[in-house]
Design a protein around this motif. Structure first.
Motif, mmCIF file in Angstrom:
data_model
loop_
_atom_site.group_PDB
_atom_site.id
_atom_site.type_symbol
_atom_site.label_atom_id
_atom_site.label_comp_id
_atom_site.label_asym_id
_atom_site.label_seq_id
_atom_site.Cartn_x
_atom_site.Cartn_y
_atom_site.Cartn_z
ATOM 1 N N ARG A 185 25.254 42.517 42.500
ATOM 2 C CA ARG A 185 26.533 42.616 43.214
ATOM 3 C C ARG A 185 26.330 42.722 44.724
ATOM 4 N N ILE A 232 23.908 37.548 43.939
ATOM 5 C CA ILE A 232 23.022 36.582 43.291
ATOM 6 C C ILE A 232 23.556 36.328 41.882
ATOM 7 N N THR A 233 23.638 35.055 41.508
ATOM 8 C CA THR A 233 24.218 34.719 40.210
ATOM 9 C C THR A 233 23.156 34.601 39.125
ATOM 10 N N MET A 244 28.129 33.517 37.177
ATOM 11 C CA MET A 244 28.459 34.944 37.095
ATOM 12 C C MET A 244 27.547 35.753 38.010
ATOM 13 N N ILE A 245 28.157 36.633 38.818
ATOM 14 C CA ILE A 245 27.381 37.495 39.716
ATOM 15 C C ILE A 245 26.569 38.488 38.877
ATOM 16 N N ILE A 246 25.310 38.651 39.201
ATOM 17 C CA ILE A 246 24.487 39.666 38.535
ATOM 18 C C ILE A 246 24.151 40.775 39.530
#
Lengths: 117, 537, 105
Positions: C26, C30-31, C22-24
């Motif tokens: 944006r 960075i995932t 999941m992208i943190i």
């Protein structure tokens, strides 16, 4: 589907600037002078403003007040322009941004695979 | 380098209020704002504000914004737009990005009123176009007249989530569900009740599992969560939606204060990183003040008073106002602020579970979980009475600092008392003239006029109505109950609009007698949204 | 914030999670998984995470992800979120083109 609100129960008639033409990815479209580019595109049904550099993810309006920088596009040749706080002007060019370049400069095959991956 | 007596960062409610006070005392004041219009978020607020007369109660946010701008220009405040303060340095030197340059200015005092930014929660697909902040939705529909989407799912049940959901419906969008991971609705019950009676379903203890769609949002999956906020497998529900609106709180935008060397602290009750201040908003750096949301998340009404306090104090510190006048002014302002900071939703009560009202009445659990008062619960509140003839029914069950209903009634039918957080009491002996001013003045739209003796078989119910198209007298439709369910047929017998009502229309419907205490909204069609949405995955 | 950030403490091995992709952040894409792994690589502070991964250093300057990154780092390193110092506040507060930044008056 009408995306513009013409009569609002609280705000009444929504006042707009004069109608102007600009180009979006080469097509001539209309918006109202002074409204943000992002709003004009939203009213036209445009959802995707750009594709990200690394993962080639579509992005559009997120904060609408110039903070998040998700809605950036290539405007009059300038990439990373925040369309939510850039006003529509007659004759301006707006292009979908891929990475940091206009989509028109990206070959289709590259587009599909994600650029600079 | 340009020099000012006072430099204010942010032309929102608190910044403008501070400027009005300071300029009024003769300070050379400049207000910088990065946006192209002043007023901050006020011009996106189209609902009527809560509070008392002193707090601009029952006036819509954007009108308060217009008043502030007029006051500021009359006071001679210099407002510089599209001017971003990029830094605050030693000796109160400020850099401003303006017209393609960086300008250096010096302020003998500085008030930072930068407001807040929206919090986010990540979920699968949260970066897809169609996922937006609640502020973005307000910007699109209330400033620019563009609908954010057709079918919207709202995440977050605080006041922002509730108010924006209602505004989305006013803009002509459908709100398919209101979802919150918390077990209880965070915002005012009256705001929730407005949505529930329109048929918006509440999903408390639920969160978004993922946004569906390849290029933009086409649907949403939500799941139930346990007490530890972990998703419970097998509880997934799907909604068709083109927009997901996120309203999960605000964080003070306090970076400038931190940069200027103020002592900061991490205070979850105030929303995050906030400066340590005295009662006037002055930080640990002498002459640097913080006012409004940047010093702790509250309502715009409190932000305006905080701005006035800091502006007055700065004027005193710089010798523009006598100690006597300063004390007089600040005492009044502090009292105004205190009265707003009381009741169940006071900053000090954040996160606390409140079981009883100040009057000792049990709080409605149904209101907290489903968004409406159940029929079994309503009669315990003092605003609800049944009697012969026309009378108001006030479905106000939480202690909120608000009292316009009391001022609206010229016949002493409604009493809130000195303490503005008290629940309104309807006097069963007073005669109601049916003017409807109380219905239109209630910012929570919680007042109805009921006449159980309208005719032989029917009762009349007058309700606030802020949607288009406006029903017409003679229309045959249906009545919804507090839960938004269609309960009976209804005929529109009166539609009143008046400048005094300020765009809240008074719709009177005739329903069968036994529906007088059930019918609370009007629908022209018989379908309920709750029945059509929320399919299993 | 006065507590010593003990780097020798054992935070256990990196265990892959279902939300790791999941992208943190944006802007820099960075995932969650990358941030969690960075903590196991020894990055215990927000400043270190920023320099290591660039999360919060993109166009929006961490406006959206700062709180999210903080809670992930806190959760992974076992620190209370309140004890993690947020990233340093520096000018310019908003993205500024170099030609403007250099044009002082």
């Amino acid at each position: 589907m009408e995306r513009r609100i013409t009569e609002h129960p609280i705000l009444g008639t929504i006042e707009k600037g004069r109608k102007v033409s600009f180009t979006y990815d080469g097509k001539t479209v209309e918006g109202y002078e002074g409204e943000p580019v992002a709003e004009a595109l939203k009213a036209l049904g445009v959802m995707v403003h750009r594709y990200t550099t690394k993962k080639h993810r579509p992005r559009g309006i997120f904060c609408a007040i110039g903070r998040c920088t998700d809605c950036v596009m290539v405007v009059d040749g300038v990439p990373n322009t925040r369309t939510c706080i850039t006003s529509v002007r007659e004759g301006m060019t707006v292009e979908t941004q891929v990475g940091v370049v206009p989509a028109s400069q990206v070959k289709d095959t590259v587009l599909k695979g994600g650029i600079m991956a | 380098m340009k020099r000012y007596d006072l430099v204010i960062v942010g032309a929102g409610p608190s910044g403008l209020s501070a400027a009005i006070e300071a300029a009024g005392y003769g300070m050379k004041t400049v207000v910088y704002d990065e946006n192209s219009r002043p007023g901050g978020q006020l011009f996106k607020q189209i609902h009527k504000f809560f509070g008392s007369k002193e707090h601009h109660a029952k006036i819509r946010g954007f009108r308060i914004g217009e008043e502030l701008l007029q006051e500021a220009s009359a006071a001679g405040v210099e407002v510089q737009l599209e001017s971003t303060v990029t830094g605050i340095y030693e000796d109160k030197e400020v850099t401003v990005q303006r017209k393609g340059h960086i300008e250096h200015v010096k302020g003998d005092t500085i008030i930072v009123a930068t407001g807040a930014s929206e919090n986010m929660v990540p979920f699968g697909g949260w970066d897809l176009p169609g996922v937006i902040g609640a502020g973005a939705a307000q910007t699109m529909m209330n400033l620019h007249g563009v609908k954010p989407g057709e079918k919207v799912l709202m995440l977050g049940s605080g006041n922002v989530g509730l108010v924006v959901s209602f505004q989305l419906m006013q803009a002509g969008c459908e709100v398919v569900a209101l979802v919150d991971a918390a077990p209880a609705i965070g915002g005012y019950g009256v705001h929730a009740a407005k949505l529930a009676r329109c048929g918006v379903p509440f999903y408390m203890s639920h969160t978004i599992t993922k946004a569906e769609g390849t290029d933009h949002v086409t649907g949403v999956v939500i799941s139930q969560v346990n007490e530890k906020f972990q998703k419970i497998p097998g509880t997934e529900k799907h909604f068709d939606a083109d927009t997901i609106c996120v309203a999960v709180g605000l964080s003070p935008m306090s970076q400038l204060l931190k940069m200027s060397g103020c002592t900061m602290s991490d205070d979850p009750k105030r929303g995050g990183q906030v400066p340590e201040t005295d009662e006037y908003g002055e930080t640990s750096v002498s002459g640097v003040y913080a006012a409004g949301d940047v010093s702790g998340i509250e309502e715009a009404s409190s932000a305006m008073i905080e701005g006035r306090i800091s502006g007055t104090r700065a004027a005193y510190e710089m010798g523009f106002v006598s100690e006597e006048d300063e004390i007089k002014e600040l005492t009044k302002l502090k009292n105004d602020l205190l009265s707003l900071r009381r009741g169940m939703f006071a900053p000090g009560n954040k996160g606390k579970k409140i079981e009883k009202t100040e009057e000792g009445i049990n709080v409605s659990q149904n209101l907290l979980t489903k968004g409406y008062l159940s029929e079994a619960e309503i009669f315990r509140y003092p605003g609800i009475c049944r009697k012969k003839g026309l009378h108001p029914v006030i479905e106000c069950s939480q202690n909120i600092p608000c009292n316009p209903c009391q001022d609206a009634c010229k016949f002493s039918c409604i009493n809130v008392g000195k303490d503005i957080t008290s629940l309104p009491v309807v006097n069963p002996l007073a005669k109601c003239s049916g003017c409807g001013m109380c219905v239109a003045s209630c910012s929570g739209q919680a007042i109805f006029l009921v006449d159980e003796d309208y005719d032989e078989t029917g009762a009349s119910v007058t309700l606030p109505y802020e949607f288009f198209p406006l029903p017409r007298v003679g229309d045959q439709g249906y009545a919804r109950n507090r839960a938004g369910e269609i309960v009976c047929k209804a005929e529109v017998i009166s539609v009143k609009s008046s400048p005094a009502y300020d765009r809240t229309n008074l719709l009177t419907i005739r329903v069968p007698k036994d529906m007088a205490m059930k019918a609370r909204f009007y629908a022209d069609r018989a379908e309920t949204k709750a029945e059509t949405a929320g399919g299993a995955v | 914030m006065n507590e010593v950030n003990d780097r020798s403490r054992d935070i256990g091995p990196f265990i892959p999670g279902p939300d790791d992709d999941m992208i943190i952040c944006r802007c820099e894409e960075i995932t969650r998984g990358e941030i969690r792994r960075a903590v196991h690589d020894g990055m215990f502070t927000i400043t270190e995470i920023r320099r290591y991964l660039r999360c919060g250093m993109g166009l929006c300057q961490g406006q959206t992800c700062a709180k999210l990154v903080k809670s992930i780092v806190a959760g992974e390193s076992g620190a209370a979120p309140g004890t993690l110092e947020p990233a340093t506040s520096r000018a310019p507060m908003r993205p500024v083109e170099m030609q403007i930044l250099a044009d002082e008056m």
